[in-house]
Design a protein around this motif. Structure first.
Motif, PDB file in Angstrom:
ATOM      1  N   MET A   3       0.830  -1.197   0.000  1.00 34.03           N
ATOM      2  CA  MET A   3       0.000   0.000   0.000  1.00 34.03           C
ATOM      3  C   MET A   3       0.871   1.257   0.000  1.00 34.03           C
ATOM      4  O   MET A   3       0.543   2.260  -0.643  1.00 34.03           O
ATOM      5  N   TYR A   4       1.975   1.212   0.728  1.00 32.94           N
ATOM      6  CA  TYR A   4       2.873   2.374   0.780  1.00 32.94           C
ATOM      7  C   TYR A   4       3.434   2.679  -0.606  1.00 32.94           C
ATOM      8  O   TYR A   4       3.542   3.840  -1.006  1.00 32.94           O
ATOM      9  N   ALA A   5       3.774   1.626  -1.370  1.00 33.68           N
ATOM     10  CA  ALA A   5       4.274   1.822  -2.732  1.00 33.68           C
ATOM     11  C   ALA A   5       3.180   2.379  -3.638  1.00 33.68           C
ATOM     12  O   ALA A   5       3.436   3.258  -4.475  1.00 33.68           O
ATOM     13  N   ALA A   6       1.953   1.866  -3.480  1.00 32.30           N
ATOM     14  CA  ALA A   6       0.835   2.373  -4.284  1.00 32.30           C
ATOM     15  C   ALA A   6       0.615   3.853  -4.024  1.00 32.30           C
ATOM     16  O   ALA A   6       0.352   4.639  -4.953  1.00 32.30           O
ATOM     17  N   ASN A   7       0.734   4.258  -2.768  1.00 20.01           N
ATOM     18  CA  ASN A   7       0.577   5.661  -2.410  1.00 20.01           C
ATOM     19  C   ASN A   7       1.669   6.515  -3.054  1.00 20.01           C
ATOM     20  O   ASN A   7       1.397   7.584  -3.614  1.00 20.01           O
ATOM     21  N   GLN A   8       2.909   6.037  -2.988  1.00 22.03           N
ATOM     22  CA  GLN A   8       4.028   6.788  -3.583  1.00 22.03           C
ATOM     23  C   GLN A   8       3.873   6.912  -5.096  1.00 22.03           C
ATOM     24  O   GLN A   8       4.099   7.982  -5.673  1.00 22.03           O
ATOM     25  N   LEU A   9       3.502   5.809  -5.742  1.00 28.79           N
ATOM     26  CA  LEU A   9       3.358   5.839  -7.192  1.00 28.79           C
ATOM     27  C   LEU A   9       2.226   6.778  -7.611  1.00 28.79           C
ATOM     28  O   LEU A   9       2.370   7.559  -8.562  1.00 28.79           O
ATOM     29  N   THR A  10       1.119   6.719  -6.901  1.00 30.41           N
ATOM     30  CA  THR A  10       0.005   7.619  -7.207  1.00 30.41           C
ATOM     31  C   THR A  10       0.449   9.074  -7.106  1.00 30.41           C
ATOM     32  O   THR A  10       0.166   9.892  -7.998  1.00 30.41           O
ATOM     33  N   ARG A  11       1.150   9.393  -6.051  1.00 31.60           N
ATOM     34  CA  ARG A  11       1.616  10.769  -5.857  1.00 31.60           C
ATOM     35  C   ARG A  11       2.544  11.213  -6.983  1.00 31.60           C
ATOM     36  O   ARG A  11       2.409  12.313  -7.535  1.00 31.60           O
ATOM     37  N   LEU A  12       3.480  10.350  -7.354  1.00 32.71           N
ATOM     38  CA  LEU A  12       4.434  10.700  -8.417  1.00 32.71           C
ATOM     39  C   LEU A  12       3.739  10.873  -9.766  1.00 32.71           C
ATOM     40  O   LEU A  12       4.058  11.795 -10.524  1.00 32.71           O
ATOM     41  N   LEU A  13       2.797   9.994 -10.077  1.00 29.95           N
ATOM     42  CA  LEU A  13       2.088  10.083 -11.356  1.00 29.95           C
ATOM     43  C   LEU A  13       1.242  11.349 -11.422  1.00 29.95           C
ATOM     44  O   LEU A  13       1.123  11.982 -12.482  1.00 29.95           O
ATOM     45  N   PHE A  14       0.652  11.732 -10.307  1.00 30.57           N
ATOM     46  CA  PHE A  14      -0.117  12.979 -10.254  1.00 30.57           C
ATOM     47  C   PHE A  14       0.807  14.191 -10.397  1.00 30.57           C
ATOM     48  O   PHE A  14       0.510  15.135 -11.127  1.00 30.57           O
ATOM     49  N   GLU A  15       1.943  14.152  -9.698  1.00 34.86           N
ATOM     50  CA  GLU A  15       2.887  15.276  -9.758  1.00 34.86           C
ATOM     51  C   GLU A  15       3.428  15.488 -11.167  1.00 34.86           C
ATOM     52  O   GLU A  15       3.621  16.627 -11.607  1.00 34.86           O
ATOM     53  N   LYS A  16       3.656  14.386 -11.884  1.00 35.43           N
ATOM     54  CA  LYS A  16       4.196  14.473 -13.241  1.00 35.43           C
ATOM     55  C   LYS A  16       3.106  14.655 -14.287  1.00 35.43           C
ATOM     56  O   LYS A  16       3.393  14.684 -15.486  1.00 35.43           O
ATOM     57  N   ASN A  17       1.865  14.748 -13.828  1.00 36.52           N
ATOM     58  CA  ASN A  17       0.727  14.970 -14.713  1.00 36.52           C
ATOM     59  C   ASN A  17       0.593  13.875 -15.775  1.00 36.52           C
ATOM     60  O   ASN A  17       0.190  14.126 -16.908  1.00 36.52           O
ATOM     61  N   LEU A  18       0.925  12.651 -15.389  1.00 33.53           N
ATOM     62  CA  LEU A  18       0.833  11.528 -16.320  1.00 33.53           C
ATOM     63  C   LEU A  18      -0.566  10.939 -16.368  1.00 33.53           C
ATOM     64  O   LEU A  18      -0.980  10.395 -17.392  1.00 33.53           O
ATOM     65  N   VAL A  19      -1.288  11.011 -15.261  1.00 36.05           N
ATOM     66  CA  VAL A  19      -2.665  10.533 -15.206  1.00 36.05           C
ATOM     67  C   VAL A  19      -3.487  11.500 -14.360  1.00 36.05           C
ATOM     68  O   VAL A  19      -2.939  12.254 -13.549  1.00 36.05           O
ATOM     69  N   SER A  20      -4.794  11.464 -14.547  1.00 32.19           N
ATOM     70  CA  SER A  20      -5.684  12.267 -13.700  1.00 32.19           C
ATOM     71  C   SER A  20      -6.432  11.395 -12.699  1.00 32.19           C
ATOM     72  O   SER A  20      -6.976  11.906 -11.727  1.00 32.19           O
ATOM     73  N   LYS A  21      -6.434  10.075 -12.952  1.00 33.31           N
ATOM     74  CA  LYS A  21      -7.104   9.146 -12.039  1.00 33.31           C
ATOM     75  C   LYS A  21      -6.204   7.949 -11.746  1.00 33.31           C
ATOM     76  O   LYS A  21      -5.538   7.433 -12.651  1.00 33.31           O
ATOM     77  N   ALA A  22      -6.214   7.531 -10.488  1.00 31.59           N
ATOM     78  CA  ALA A  22      -5.499   6.318 -10.083  1.00 31.59           C
ATOM     79  C   ALA A  22      -6.429   5.520  -9.181  1.00 31.59           C
ATOM     80  O   ALA A  22      -6.907   6.036  -8.165  1.00 31.59           O
ATOM     81  N   THR A  23      -6.689   4.286  -9.575  1.00 27.27           N
ATOM     82  CA  THR A  23      -7.547   3.414  -8.765  1.00 27.27           C
ATOM     83  C   THR A  23      -6.685   2.360  -8.097  1.00 27.27           C
ATOM     84  O   THR A  23      -5.948   1.625  -8.769  1.00 27.27           O
ATOM     85  N   VAL A  24      -6.772   2.304  -6.785  1.00 19.39           N
ATOM     86  CA  VAL A  24      -6.012   1.333  -6.002  1.00 19.39           C
ATOM     87  C   VAL A  24      -6.934   0.168  -5.670  1.00 19.39           C
ATOM     88  O   VAL A  24      -8.035   0.360  -5.144  1.00 19.39           O
ATOM     89  N   ILE A  25      -6.482  -1.049  -6.014  1.00 21.81           N
ATOM     90  CA  ILE A  25      -7.280  -2.256  -5.799  1.00 21.81           C
ATOM     91  C   ILE A  25      -6.530  -3.161  -4.831  1.00 21.81           C
ATOM     92  O   ILE A  25      -5.476  -3.714  -5.167  1.00 21.81           O
ATOM     93  N   LYS A  26      -7.043  -3.266  -3.631  1.00 23.61           N
ATOM     94  CA  LYS A  26      -6.419  -4.128  -2.620  1.00 23.61           C
ATOM     95  C   LYS A  26      -7.059  -5.505  -2.708  1.00 23.61           C
ATOM     96  O   LYS A  26      -8.266  -5.660  -2.539  1.00 23.61           O
ATOM     97  N   ILE A  27      -6.236  -6.508  -3.021  1.00 21.48           N
ATOM     98  CA  ILE A  27      -6.725  -7.874  -3.161  1.00 21.48           C
ATOM     99  C   ILE A  27      -6.146  -8.732  -2.044  1.00 21.48           C
ATOM    100  O   ILE A  27      -5.165  -8.350  -1.402  1.00 21.48           O
ATOM    101  N   PRO A  28      -6.739  -9.888  -1.773  1.00 21.36           N
ATOM    102  CA  PRO A  28      -6.209 -10.754  -0.722  1.00 21.36           C
ATOM    103  C   PRO A  28      -4.740 -11.114  -0.996  1.00 21.36           C
ATOM    104  O   PRO A  28      -4.396 -11.502  -2.119  1.00 21.36           O
ATOM    105  N   PRO A  29      -3.859 -10.988  -0.009  1.00 19.52           N
ATOM    106  CA  PRO A  29      -2.430 -11.266  -0.216  1.00 19.52           C
ATOM    107  C   PRO A  29      -2.145 -12.762  -0.225  1.00 19.52           C
ATOM    108  O   PRO A  29      -1.488 -13.305   0.666  1.00 19.52           O
ATOM    109  N   LYS A  30      -2.662 -13.436  -1.235  1.00 23.67           N
ATOM    110  CA  LYS A  30      -2.525 -14.889  -1.331  1.00 23.67           C
ATOM    111  C   LYS A  30      -1.749 -15.269  -2.581  1.00 23.67           C
ATOM    112  O   LYS A  30      -1.811 -14.584  -3.594  1.00 23.67           O
ATOM    113  N   ARG A  31      -1.057 -16.393  -2.509  1.00 19.71           N
ATOM    114  CA  ARG A  31      -0.199 -16.837  -3.610  1.00 19.71           C
ATOM    115  C   ARG A  31      -0.989 -17.034  -4.901  1.00 19.71           C
ATOM    116  O   ARG A  31      -0.485 -16.751  -5.988  1.00 19.71           O
ATOM    117  N   GLN A  32      -2.233 -17.521  -4.812  1.00 19.50           N
ATOM    118  CA  GLN A  32      -2.965 -17.810  -6.044  1.00 19.50           C
ATOM    119  C   GLN A  32      -3.388 -16.545  -6.770  1.00 19.50           C
ATOM    120  O   GLN A  32      -3.740 -16.589  -7.946  1.00 19.50           O
TER     121      GLN A  32
END
Length: 480
Positions: A264-293
């Motif tokens: 989640m910390y990486a997702a937050n950092q990436l979202t911030r950087l992409l917004f700062e660089k004006n590469l995207v206007s929307k970022a959707t974070v999808i948290k899925i179960p942390p399972k091997r499958q």
């Protein structure tokens, strides 16, 4: 687009160039006692995986992206007397496509640079804990042999293993991902992938192909003063990111998965950087179960067309509807809607995220509102959403398809119920061998295909837990 070497703003627009890595001899050195430590579920039959499976993947890609390299030559290329030389980086008969780009071939190129060679060798030896004598031995190897050793971990002269192989390198999606004209480098979650991430970093920063993009490479830093944090807080603020958790689904919208491999910390950092660089206007974070499958979001769903997606039913609205039919299960605390968290952030309004309850709701919103589809959004479910085939075929990557262009996708032949679901949705389903023969006989041309699922042989490939989407890093797609 003509002058661009790197640009992606869609998951399904026409693919022009991608990075792959054919199975190297390191895959044949995975032993049962270390398979799971090296992130493999099983050992594979290497020759079968190469000759009878992955080579079809390469041939299909070449036929669509670089036809002149292969058209009319398949019988000659696959003649046993040729010993697969066409597929071997460093061999004089290697295809050297600049559209279907081989990772190992680029590595050979940068190892020819006398300034880069010693620093890369020293870096690899440092993280692998090699002796100075091994480092000097590596320095004396020709570039072709050195590249093989850095990837498969084995010295060419005496076949001595000096460090672990990199069996996961066939999944080039996880090395990085292109967002418009920027390259996001990964930060692997697991130690066995650190060496491949290091080599990839050298490649993106030093190979002439990427020279004009050096100031457009994004690396996620660790949290500030991470080295001072207590162990428990280190885990909370850990920064790991893999390409299978990033999808550029429309020109201004990126999906970022939080999974077993991406924090989640990486997702937050990436979202911030992409917004700062004006590469995207929307970022959707999808948290899925942390399972091997599940591993990454691209093991749960991928895009087939602007209005069509393939996904796992048990982690969707369909899965919850099935749960409700079971009286006892409906009383349990954990439901499908509790296993997924989907939050959409808009640049400038980050404090007011939009929440989606189900994957279908998010994907429908992308198709209808981002991509302006005039037709209703369609969902194709893994295993045709039948028990037990939905989960069984997701395990063998039924949801992990690669779009060569809109509606023409590559999948695995062993996922037969999912193929039936594609057929019911109006898609033609054809085996790679049959399609290549039609191309060779000129009874069919690549640009004639529409709404087609191409099935590549997968008995051994599927043991590696990654499908065609995982085995590709798109570098260039037509802009939408």
């Amino acid at each position: 687009m003509r002058d661009k070497k790197v640009f992606v703003n869609s998951e399904v627009s026409t693919l022009k160039r991608l990075l792959i890595h054919s199975p190297d001899s390191g895959l044949g050195k995975v032993v049962p006692s270390k398979a799971q430590d090296w992130l493999f579920e099983d050992i594979v039959h290497l020759d079968q995986m190469r000759r009878n499976e992955y080579d079809y993947f390469v041939k299909i890609l070449l036929y669509f992206l670089d036809t002149k390299k292969i058209k009319g030559r398949v019988r000659e290329i696959d003649n046993p007397a040729q010993q697969r030389n066409f597929y071997k980086p460093g061999h004089p008969e290697f295809h050297h496509s600049d559209k279907v780009i081989e990772f190992e071939s680029l590595l050979i190129d940068i190892l020819d640079d006398e300034e880069i060679r010693p620093t890369l060798i020293a870096s690899v030896c440092a993280i692998e804990g090699c002796t100075y004598q091994i480092e000097q031995q590596l320095m004396r190897l020709p570039s072709v042999e050195l590249a093989k050793t850095l990837l498969n971990g084995t010295l060419p002269d005496n076949h001595q293993m000096i460090f672990a192989p990199l069996p996961n390198l066939i999944f080039t999606r996880d090395l990085g991902v292109v967002i418009k004209d920027h390259i996001i480098l990964n930060k692997p979650a697991k130690l066995p992938r650190v060496r491949e991430a290091l080599i990839a970093k050298y490649l993106f920063y030093h190979h002439p192909y990427f020279e004009q993009y050096h100031n457009r490479i994004i690396e996620l830093p660790n949290s500030e003063y991470h080295f001072l944090l207590p162990d428990g807080e280190k885990d909370y603020k850990r920064v790991t990111l893999e390409g299978g958790d990033i999808m550029m689904v429309s020109p201004d919208h990126v999906l970022i998965g939080c999974s077993e491999r991406t924090t989640m910390y990486a997702a937050n950092q990436l979202t911030r950087l992409l917004f700062e660089k004006n590469l995207v206007s929307k970022a959707t974070v999808i948290k899925i179960p942390p399972k091997r499958q599940f591993m990454h979001i691209d093991t749960i769903f991928t895009q087939v067309k602007k209005d069509t997606w393939v996904l796992l039913g048990s982690l969707s609205r369909e899965g919850e509807e099935l749960e409700k039919k079971e009286i006892l299960e409906s009383l349990l605390d954990t439901h499908v809607s509790d296993q997924l968290v989907i939050l959409q952030f808009t640049r400038g309004r980050e404090d007011k995220p939009v929440r989606f309850d189900y994957l279908e709701d998010l994907l429908d919103d992308i198709s209808q509102n981002d991509l302006r589809c005039s037709s209703p959004t369609r969902f194709i479910y893994s295993g045709n959403n039948e028990f037990p085939y939905g989960d069984r075929e997701q395990w063998t990557d039924s949801c992990n398809v690669l779009a060569i262009r809109e509606g023409v996708v590559l999948g695995y032949d062993r996922n037969t119920r999912t193929a039936e679901a594609f057929q019911q949705a109006g898609f033609q389903v054809i085996c790679a061998e049959q399609l290549i023969e039609a191309f060779e006989q000129q009874t069919l041309q690549p640009d004639e295909l529409q709404d087609t699922l191409i099935l590549i042989p997968s008995a051994e490939l599927s043991r590696a837990r990654g499908g065609p989407h995982c085995m590709s890093m798109p570098l260039l797609r037509e802009s939408i």
